[in-house]
Design a protein around this motif. Structure first.
Motif, PDB file in Angstrom:
ATOM      1  N   PHE A 144     -10.195  12.426   4.011  1.00 51.62           N
ATOM      2  CA  PHE A 144      -9.701  11.089   3.685  1.00 51.62           C
ATOM      3  C   PHE A 144      -8.352  11.214   2.989  1.00 51.62           C
ATOM      4  CE2 PHE A 144     -14.235  10.639   4.113  1.00 51.62           C
ATOM      5  CZ  PHE A 144     -14.346   9.471   4.841  1.00 51.62           C
ATOM      6  N   MET A 145      -7.418  10.408   3.464  1.00 49.47           N
ATOM      7  CA  MET A 145      -6.050  10.499   2.936  1.00 49.47           C
ATOM      8  C   MET A 145      -5.422   9.118   2.936  1.00 49.47           C
ATOM      9  SD  MET A 145      -3.319  13.302   4.228  1.00 49.47           S
ATOM     10  CE  MET A 145      -1.767  13.597   3.411  1.00 49.47           C
ATOM     11  N   GLY A 146      -4.759   8.748   1.853  1.00 49.58           N
ATOM     12  CA  GLY A 146      -4.105   7.452   1.763  1.00 49.58           C
ATOM     13  C   GLY A 146      -3.067   7.273   2.865  1.00 49.58           C
ATOM     14  N   ALA A 147      -2.969   6.060   3.400  1.00 49.72           N
ATOM     15  CA  ALA A 147      -2.036   5.801   4.503  1.00 49.72           C
ATOM     16  C   ALA A 147      -0.600   6.150   4.110  1.00 49.72           C
ATOM     17  CB  ALA A 147      -2.133   4.338   4.931  1.00 49.72           C
ATOM     18  N   ARG A 148      -0.263   5.873   2.841  1.00 47.44           N
ATOM     19  CA  ARG A 148       1.098   6.175   2.390  1.00 47.44           C
ATOM     20  C   ARG A 148       1.330   7.684   2.336  1.00 47.44           C
ATOM     21  NH1 ARG A 148       2.579   4.006  -3.241  1.00 47.44           N
ATOM     22  NH2 ARG A 148       4.404   5.357  -3.365  1.00 47.44           N
ATOM     23  N   ASP A 149       0.308   8.411   1.881  1.00 53.35           N
ATOM     24  CA  ASP A 149       0.422   9.874   1.816  1.00 53.35           C
ATOM     25  C   ASP A 149       0.526  10.488   3.202  1.00 53.35           C
ATOM     26  OD1 ASP A 149       0.394   9.954  -0.927  1.00 53.35           O
ATOM     27  OD2 ASP A 149      -1.774  10.210  -1.077  1.00 53.35           O
ATOM     28  N   ILE A 150      -0.178   9.888   4.177  1.00 58.32           N
ATOM     29  CA  ILE A 150      -0.106  10.414   5.553  1.00 58.32           C
ATOM     30  C   ILE A 150       1.332  10.351   6.062  1.00 58.32           C
ATOM     31  CG2 ILE A 150      -0.748   9.900   7.959  1.00 58.32           C
ATOM     32  CD1 ILE A 150      -3.547   9.379   7.049  1.00 58.32           C
ATOM     33  N   LYS A 151       1.994   9.255   5.720  1.00 60.50           N
ATOM     34  CA  LYS A 151       3.396   9.124   6.139  1.00 60.50           C
ATOM     35  C   LYS A 151       4.292  10.114   5.422  1.00 60.50           C
ATOM     36  CE  LYS A 151       3.605   4.303   7.512  1.00 60.50           C
ATOM     37  NZ  LYS A 151       3.195   3.237   6.606  1.00 60.50           N
ATOM     38  N   ARG A 152       4.010  10.304   4.100  1.00 59.09           N
ATOM     39  CA  ARG A 152       4.885  11.154   3.285  1.00 59.09           C
ATOM     40  C   ARG A 152       4.686  12.637   3.545  1.00 59.09           C
ATOM     41  NH1 ARG A 152       4.493   9.119  -2.903  1.00 59.09           N
ATOM     42  NH2 ARG A 152       2.265   9.317  -2.505  1.00 59.09           N
ATOM     43  N   VAL A 167      -8.531  13.447  10.325  1.00 63.96           N
ATOM     44  CA  VAL A 167      -7.874  12.865   9.154  1.00 63.96           C
ATOM     45  C   VAL A 167      -8.033  11.350   9.211  1.00 63.96           C
ATOM     46  CG1 VAL A 167      -5.717  12.660   7.856  1.00 63.96           C
ATOM     47  CG2 VAL A 167      -6.213  14.763   9.119  1.00 63.96           C
ATOM     48  N   VAL A 168      -8.723  10.795   8.200  1.00 65.93           N
ATOM     49  CA  VAL A 168      -8.978   9.355   8.176  1.00 65.93           C
ATOM     50  C   VAL A 168      -7.988   8.677   7.239  1.00 65.93           C
ATOM     51  CG1 VAL A 168     -10.650   7.556   7.587  1.00 65.93           C
ATOM     52  CG2 VAL A 168     -11.430   9.688   8.642  1.00 65.93           C
ATOM     53  N   SER A 169      -7.274   7.703   7.761  1.00 58.51           N
ATOM     54  CA  SER A 169      -6.271   6.994   6.972  1.00 58.51           C
ATOM     55  C   SER A 169      -6.944   5.929   6.101  1.00 58.51           C
ATOM     56  CB  SER A 169      -5.273   6.356   7.938  1.00 58.51           C
ATOM     57  OG  SER A 169      -4.392   5.528   7.229  1.00 58.51           O
ATOM     58  N   VAL A 170      -6.685   5.973   4.784  1.00 58.54           N
ATOM     59  CA  VAL A 170      -7.276   5.007   3.855  1.00 58.54           C
ATOM     60  C   VAL A 170      -6.254   3.910   3.563  1.00 58.54           C
ATOM     61  CG1 VAL A 170      -8.262   4.680   1.551  1.00 58.54           C
ATOM     62  CG2 VAL A 170      -8.758   6.767   2.833  1.00 58.54           C
ATOM     63  N   GLU A 171      -6.618   2.690   3.958  1.00 65.58           N
ATOM     64  CA  GLU A 171      -5.643   1.598   3.902  1.00 65.58           C
ATOM     65  C   GLU A 171      -5.761   0.740   2.645  1.00 65.58           C
ATOM     66  OE1 GLU A 171      -3.527   1.357   6.518  1.00 65.58           O
ATOM     67  OE2 GLU A 171      -4.519   2.798   7.845  1.00 65.58           O
ATOM     68  N   SER A 172      -6.759   1.054   1.780  1.00 63.77           N
ATOM     69  CA  SER A 172      -6.995   0.182   0.618  1.00 63.77           C
ATOM     70  C   SER A 172      -6.115   0.576  -0.566  1.00 63.77           C
ATOM     71  CB  SER A 172      -8.467   0.270   0.218  1.00 63.77           C
ATOM     72  OG  SER A 172      -8.800   1.604  -0.085  1.00 63.77           O
ATOM     73  N   GLY A 173      -6.018  -0.339  -1.554  1.00 60.73           N
ATOM     74  CA  GLY A 173      -5.320  -0.087  -2.820  1.00 60.73           C
ATOM     75  C   GLY A 173      -3.885   0.336  -2.629  1.00 60.73           C
ATOM     76  N   SER A 174      -3.480   1.386  -3.377  1.00 64.98           N
ATOM     77  CA  SER A 174      -2.098   1.846  -3.287  1.00 64.98           C
ATOM     78  C   SER A 174      -1.922   2.842  -2.138  1.00 64.98           C
ATOM     79  CB  SER A 174      -1.674   2.495  -4.607  1.00 64.98           C
ATOM     80  OG  SER A 174      -2.556   3.561  -4.927  1.00 64.98           O
ATOM     81  N   GLN A 175      -2.997   3.051  -1.365  1.00 66.22           N
ATOM     82  CA  GLN A 175      -2.980   3.943  -0.204  1.00 66.22           C
ATOM     83  C   GLN A 175      -2.559   5.357  -0.564  1.00 66.22           C
ATOM     84  OE1 GLN A 175      -0.475   1.909   2.693  1.00 66.22           O
ATOM     85  NE2 GLN A 175      -2.157   0.522   3.191  1.00 66.22           N
ATOM     86  N   ASP A 179      -7.290   6.204  -4.062  1.00 65.51           N
ATOM     87  CA  ASP A 179      -7.997   5.411  -3.051  1.00 65.51           C
ATOM     88  C   ASP A 179      -8.754   6.308  -2.073  1.00 65.51           C
ATOM     89  OD1 ASP A 179      -6.557   2.936  -3.992  1.00 65.51           O
ATOM     90  OD2 ASP A 179      -4.882   4.161  -3.316  1.00 65.51           O
ATOM     91  N   ALA A 180      -8.159   7.459  -1.787  1.00 65.67           N
ATOM     92  CA  ALA A 180      -8.834   8.437  -0.915  1.00 65.67           C
ATOM     93  C   ALA A 180     -10.087   8.968  -1.599  1.00 65.67           C
ATOM     94  CB  ALA A 180      -7.876   9.577  -0.558  1.00 65.67           C
ATOM     95  N   VAL A 181     -10.010   9.195  -2.936  1.00 66.37           N
ATOM     96  CA  VAL A 181     -11.179   9.654  -3.697  1.00 66.37           C
ATOM     97  C   VAL A 181     -12.286   8.603  -3.599  1.00 66.37           C
ATOM     98  CG1 VAL A 181     -12.082  10.167  -6.014  1.00 66.37           C
ATOM     99  CG2 VAL A 181      -9.854  11.064  -5.320  1.00 66.37           C
ATOM    100  N   ASN A 182     -11.926   7.341  -3.826  1.00 65.04           N
ATOM    101  CA  ASN A 182     -12.923   6.263  -3.760  1.00 65.04           C
ATOM    102  C   ASN A 182     -13.587   6.200  -2.392  1.00 65.04           C
ATOM    103  OD1 ASN A 182     -12.449   5.536  -6.381  1.00 65.04           O
ATOM    104  ND2 ASN A 182     -10.905   3.983  -5.860  1.00 65.04           N
ATOM    105  N   GLU A 183     -12.782   6.337  -1.339  1.00 72.13           N
ATOM    106  CA  GLU A 183     -13.312   6.254   0.015  1.00 72.13           C
ATOM    107  C   GLU A 183     -14.245   7.441   0.313  1.00 72.13           C
ATOM    108  OE1 GLU A 183     -12.935   3.509   1.684  1.00 72.13           O
ATOM    109  OE2 GLU A 183     -14.286   4.335   3.202  1.00 72.13           O
TER     110      GLU A 183
END
Ligand SMILES: *Cc1c(COP(=O)(O)O)cnc(C)c1O
Length: 418
Positions: A144-152, A167-175, A179-183
């Motif tokens: 699980f990885m925040g959508a913003r981190d996937i881009k960065r 790799v699952v993109s996490v779209e919630s919170g600050s991405q 948020d990845a930990v929560n998911e």
């Protein structure tokens, strides 16, 4: 005087008494209790068994490439008037110490009969190490990885997929990481029977801080032997960078009961507003978040604050509970290094020692440059937790922007031409 805890007792480091705190614990929704109980049992019964330790050591040697070397930094020593030694975790497979823990937890998952591994990742380093461990041991891996981190962090995402992970993109919170930990926790509570959650640093709910420290303590175990080829007795000073605290705890582990001066270096970021300094900073508070009690960067209501560091691995609001305890006991001292200071140390050790350290590790190296100004003829060992290949996009932007832009423009033009 209270005792120093080498491992947690009933999940806590230290006791609540007078002005001292019990850090750690298991502050999770009830639905996760059975999963943590099962993990605790594996930590107590499977992990210490001879058979498990033998298999783990074999993987350390034949897959990770351990032992990692201890290097005498001769040129730096002459320039800094101290004896400097580098424990180079950057030579471990996948480029950093994180694989020590990932391969250990994935092996534990297999022994527990789990069918699938999940992990969270911020910059992608822990995801990368877990993906590699899963590929080696043949078990399904979801990161699980925040959508913003996937881009960065595209290179790490690319490599995780190459290693066969989903790799699952996490779209919630600050991405991002939290948020990845929560998911990942949510996914774990949905299916803890078949799923093992591989946590990446010496934090989170008990027993993770203990498990991660045990796997990472291979670093100080090796160091005890390796220093003997250079000198008798212990080093005078040991320095490590501190994100969540796994490389520092693994590096300090066999020295906590010694007289060695232990120093942790946090990310000073840009300035007093943009950083990830959880100890000795005005926004550092004792609190409970993401399953454990420790020092966090938080506002007056206990909400986690946004952190910043040039090094993705140090950019986190919490610090492991055992390090909070060791800080409170006065056993580990903390300093910080800014982005600029880390970049300076990176260049110093590249130029004089032929070592390109990770940006995280460069914070520890910066700590050495600072400490060396105040001492003479001391034996200073620094944990170089990773190598810097992964940072090229960031360091090039910081140090050689023009040349880098020209290079990228060229590459893009070529790709479009084809
Ligand atoms: C992730 C990372 C760190 C920070 O994590 P810790 O758990 O504090 O060790 C440090 N160095 C490198 C190279 C990393 O990848």
């Amino acid at each position: 005087m209270q005792k120093i805890f080498l491992k947690s007792k009933k999940g806590f480091f230290g006791v609540n008494k007078g002005r001292t705190h019990a850090f750690g614990g298991q502050y999770v929704p009830e639905i996760l209790y059975p999963a943590l109980k099962e993990l605790e049992s594996a930590y107590k019964h499977i992990l210490p068994s001879k058979a498990f330790q033998k298999e783990l050591l074999h993987l350390y040697h034949t897959f990770i490439g351990r032992p990692t070397p201890l290097i005498y930094a001769k040129n730096a020593s002459a320039l800094l008037n101290n004896e400097i030694y580098l424990k180079f975790e950057g030579l471990a497979n996948t480029g950093a110490h994180k694989i020590n823990n990932a391969i250990g937890q994935v092996l534990l998952a297999k022994k527990m009969g789990k069918k699938r591994v999940i992990a969270e990742t911020g910059a992608g380093q822990h995801g990368l190490a877990t993906s590699a461990a899963c590929a080696k041991l043949g078990i399904e891996c979801v990161v699980f990885m925040g959508a913003r981190d996937i881009k960065r962090q595209f290179p790490n995402v690319f490599n995780m997929r190459l290693l066969g992970a989903q790799v699952v993109s996490v779209e919630s919170g600050s991405q991002t990481l939290k948020d990845a930990v929560n998911e990942a926790l949510r996914e774990w509570s949905r299916d803890c029977k078949d799923t093992f959650y591989v946590l990446g640093s010496a934090l989170g709910p008990y027993p993770y801080p203990d498990i991660v420290r045990e796997f990472q303590s291979i670093i100080s175990f090796e160091l005890k032997k390796q220093t003997r080829t250079f000198f008798k007795g212990n080093p005078d000073i040991m320095v490590a960078c501190v994100g969540g605290g796994s490389n520092a705890m693994g590096f300090f582990s066999h020295y906590i009961q010694s007289k060695v001066r232990l120093v942790g270096i946090e990310a000073g970021g840009l300035d007093s507003k943009h950083n990830a300094v959880r100890i000795n900073s005005k926004n550092a508070n004792i609190g409970i978040a993401q399953g454990y009690k420790s020092y966090f960067l938080s506002d007056e209501y206990g909400n986690l604050l946004e952190t910043y560091s040039i090094s993705a691995g140090l950019d986190y609001a919490g610090i492991g509970p055992q390090l909070s305890h060791l800080k409170e006991m006065g056993r580990v001292e903390f300093m910080s290094a800014t982005d600029a200071e880390a970049l300076e140390a990176l260049q110093f050790f590249a130029k004089h020692e032929g070592i390109i350290a990770a940006l995280e590790s460069s914070h520890a190296l910066s700590g050495v440059l600072k400490i060396a100004k105040t001492t003479r003829d001391k034996r200073i060992v620094v944990n170089v937790s990773g190598r810097g290949d992964k940072d090229i996009f960031i360091t090039a932007k910081a140090l050689q922007k023009d040349a880098w832009c020209a290079f990228l423009e060229n590459e893009i033009a070529e790709m479009k031409g084809k």
